[in-house]
Design an enzyme around this catalytic site. Structure first.
Site, PDB file in Angstrom:
ATOM      1  N   GLU A   9     -30.472  73.177  27.919  1.00 30.36           N
ATOM      2  CA  GLU A   9     -30.692  74.552  28.386  1.00 30.36           C
ATOM      3  C   GLU A   9     -31.196  74.691  29.821  1.00 30.36           C
ATOM      4  O   GLU A   9     -30.756  75.571  30.561  1.00 30.36           O
ATOM      5  CB  GLU A   9     -31.619  75.315  27.423  1.00 30.36           C
TER       6      GLU A   9
ATOM      7  N   ASP B 117     -32.143  82.809  19.920  1.00 33.76           N
ATOM      8  CA  ASP B 117     -31.586  82.628  21.267  1.00 33.76           C
ATOM      9  C   ASP B 117     -30.128  83.051  21.471  1.00 33.76           C
ATOM     10  O   ASP B 117     -29.813  83.945  22.264  1.00 33.76           O
ATOM     11  CB  ASP B 117     -31.775  81.168  21.721  1.00 33.76           C
TER      12      ASP B 117
ATOM     13  N   GLU C 252     -40.154  70.349  22.720  1.00 30.81           N
ATOM     14  CA  GLU C 252     -39.635  71.434  21.887  1.00 30.81           C
ATOM     15  C   GLU C 252     -40.546  72.671  21.959  1.00 30.81           C
ATOM     16  O   GLU C 252     -40.075  73.777  22.119  1.00 30.81           O
ATOM     17  CB  GLU C 252     -39.466  70.981  20.436  1.00 30.81           C
TER      18      GLU C 252
ATOM     19  N   GLU D 259     -23.410  76.154  13.054  1.00 32.64           N
ATOM     20  CA  GLU D 259     -23.076  74.935  13.798  1.00 32.64           C
ATOM     21  C   GLU D 259     -21.572  74.653  13.754  1.00 32.64           C
ATOM     22  O   GLU D 259     -20.988  74.213  14.744  1.00 32.64           O
ATOM     23  CB  GLU D 259     -23.850  73.725  13.256  1.00 32.64           C
TER      24      GLU D 259
ATOM     25  N   THR E 144     -22.003  79.010  23.242  1.00 33.57           N
ATOM     26  CA  THR E 144     -23.370  78.478  23.298  1.00 33.57           C
ATOM     27  C   THR E 144     -23.407  76.952  23.178  1.00 33.57           C
ATOM     28  O   THR E 144     -24.462  76.343  23.300  1.00 33.57           O
ATOM     29  CB  THR E 144     -24.266  79.144  22.235  1.00 33.57           C
TER      30      THR E 144
END
Ligand code: DMJ
Length: 606
Positions: free
Chosen positions: A406, A292, A385, A151, A512
């Site tokens: 997304e 991902d 989710e 992160e 991302t």
């Protein structure tokens, strides 16, 4: 049958389907009747979906309509952003129900760092400049905090790098040598250097957490998720190529290669790996949570760095993914060694995949998968989710929607690739849903449960960094970040004493966390670094003592190993230690001084 059904639906529509649930009670009723009559939920709903998609695509947005939507998106941004500044700064995040702040991923005013480049995307140069200088004055990374390596990289390093690269467009005063140097770049470098101790493992794969002051705790778990190992190459290669310090790109590549070697015989990777023993601890293979952005970075890394090795890795994975996990354009979870289905679910994080496919040119497949995911959005007014594909419903305890970007991100790429206004309709649906479900007097709240619209007291920083940014870019097809020469000549020139850089000419690659990186800047700074390196080699050769020069006659692989070893020993700074810039690695000094080697000064014309 299909057209009869569609006509029937159309005739009965009294208003356009842009409501926050997508399906009106009437459509639920029709679906229910068909379910009862045919007991075939999936095909019937697919027919419904085709009708809706056709219907949605039928509306062509005019430029004034698009511009009105852009204004609405801007006011959403400022509602949340101003509230963060007023009620939560300097904490990481706004708590939109209690109207205060909290630290979540560290203690670095994360929302402000993450939102900085969105200010520029929305055209607010003065606020970009103000915030960039606040961050330089206030963010302290020498803190005793255990931070997520992943992160911190995607949000803090990525956010600062992107802001650094956009500083010129934002009208900031640039120091000589920009874009190969600058204060925001130094902050990004400092943040990344704090993460480097996590990579010092026997395998080169990083730990998931690092203490920003003390390095990796001796009691830290060695289990990291796949994305936590393979999501560094964009930021780290950018850092290396801008600063001339190869350390970052080297550790990111080493981790990628180590991960690649652990794939199963059928070509899949699992979800969590022990970075010391290389054993797969969670063996579910799929494209969603935990994995991902690993795939995303292989593709985007290949594009940003023109790197065939990364692209080949992705293509090999993609063959296995298509073979074992894809069913009816959904992607399921399978056991990584056997390929047997372990979870027939769709996760909201997977919705980046159609966008990624479109970058690779796999448009047909991307469009079909997007339609599957869009059907889920319309069912709930957001993406839960987890969604059980056989049951066509949410999964227990995974009913939330934390305002993730997304699906909107994929819509942006697919609209760019196809020009189909269906994707704008999704954007408008998303905007309406978020406004109706999530807006609070203090910002926008994550949805705890999409079935009853209960809210959570959290607004993740990616809402301003990604969700709003992609939504805005979807409705602004000529924005400079789309590249492609749509913005005048599509490029912007700047450069230090090393020469002019033609920036932005090759489009932008989003990390991302939706932070755009400019491949042209990487090329431009690498070129300068290479020129400096060649010059340094020539000068060192002229002045080196004999035995040193002799060691250069060792075979290239031995030299490379020695240099990698000395680098990996020197990369982590001790607490409190400041980085000394490697000699001649940065063009921050005046040109003549740059050529000062071993006491001799070589001037421009010598
Ligand atoms: C973001 O932090 C990034 O997009 C990450 O890759 C996945 N999770 C969130 C958004 O959903």
């Amino acid at each position: 049958m299909r057209s009869l059904f569609c006509d029937f639906l159309k005739a009965s529509q009294t208003q356009k389907l842009t409501g926050f649930l997508g399906f009106s009670p009437f459509h639920f009723y029709i679906c229910f009747v068909f379910l009862s009559v045919f007991s075939m939920r999936a095909p019937v709903c697919a027919v419904l979906l085709v009708c809706f998609l056709n219907d949605a695509a039928a509306h062509q947005f005019t430029e004034p309509e698009m511009s009105a939507v852009r204004e609405r998106i801007k006011s959403m941004f400022y509602h949340a952003y101003n509230s963060y500044l007023d009620n939560a700064f300097p904490y990481d995040e706004l708590r939109p129900l209690t109207c205060d702040g909290q630290d979540t991923w560290g203690s670095f005013s994360l929302t402000l760092i993450d939102a900085l480049d969105t200010l520029l995307v929305l055209g607010n140069h003065s606020e970009f400049q103000r915030v960039a200088s606040i961050l330089q004055d206030t963010v302290d990374l020498d803190i005793d905090v255990n931070a997520s390596v992943f992160e911190t990289n995607i949000r803090v390093v990525g956010g600062l790098l992107s802001a650094h690269l956009l500083a010129g467009r934002a009208g900031m005063k640039l120091e000589p040598g920009w874009p190969c140097s600058g204060p925001l770049l130094r902050m990004a470098e400092e943040a990344a250097r704090k993460l480097i101790p996590a990579f010092q493992t026997p395998t080169g794969m990083p730990y998931g957490t690092v203490n920003l002051l003390h390095g990796v705790s001796p009691t830290e778990t060695p289990v990291t998720c796949t994305a936590g190992v393979g999501t560094f190459i964009l930021e780290f290669a950018t850092l290396s190529r801008l600063t001339g310090d190869p350390t970052f790109e080297d550790v990111a590549r080493r981790a990628l290669r180590a991960l690649w070697k652990t794939r199963s015989d059928i070509g899949l990777v699992g979800n969590h790996i022990d970075v010391l023993s290389k054993k797969w601890v969670a063996q579910d293979a799929g494209i969603g949570a935990g994995v991902d952005s690993y795939f995303e970075y292989l593709v985007k890394g290949a594009i940003l760095l023109q790197d065939e090795e990364l692209l080949n890795m992705f293509h090999a994975y993609d063959r296995a993914i298509q073979n074992y996990t894809r069913f009816d354009d959904w992607y399921l979870w399978v056991q990584m060694h056997k390929g047997t289905v372990s979870m027939p679910i769709f996760q909201s994080l997977e919705a980046f995949w159609p966008g990624l496919q479109s970058l690779l040119g796999n448009l047909d497949s991307a469009v079909r998968t997007f339609q599957n995911y869009y059907s889920v959005w319309r069912q709930f007014g957001g993406l839960p989710e987890f969604y059980s594909i056989p049951q066509g419903y949410t999964v227990d305890k995974r009913e939330g929607y934390p305002l993730r970007p997304e699906l909107i991100e994929s819509a942006m790429y697919l609209y760019r690739a196809t020009g189909d206004h269906t994707y704008l309709q999704l954007g408008l649906d998303a905007l309406e849903s978020i406004e109706k479900i999530s807006r609070t007097p203090c910002g926008y709240a994550s949805v705890k449960d999409l079935r009853d619209h209960q809210l959570d007291n959290r607004m993740e920083s990616f809402f301003l960094a990604e969700t709003i940014k992609y939504l805005y870019l979807l409705f602004d097809p000529t924005h400079f970040l789309h590249g492609g020469g749509l913005e005048g000549d599509g490029s912007w020139e700047e450069g230090g004493e090393g020469g002019q850089c033609v920036l932005g000419a090759g489009g932008f690659i989003f990390n991302t966390e939706a932070h755009p990186l400019d491949p042209a800047a990487l090329y431009c700074c690498s070129r300068h670094t290479q020129e400096r390196q060649e010059l340094r080699d020539v000068l060192l050769n002229l002045s080196q003592p004999r035995e040193k020069a002799d060691s250069r006659s060792k075979p290239a692989n031995e030299r490379a190993e020695e240099s990698a070893q000395s680098q990996s020993e020197s990369i982590a700074l001790k607490p409190g230690e400041k980085k000394t810039p490697p000699a001649l690695s940065c063009p921050v000094q005046p040109f003549s001084a740059r050529l000062s080697v071993l006491g001799q000064v070589f001037s421009d014309n010598s």
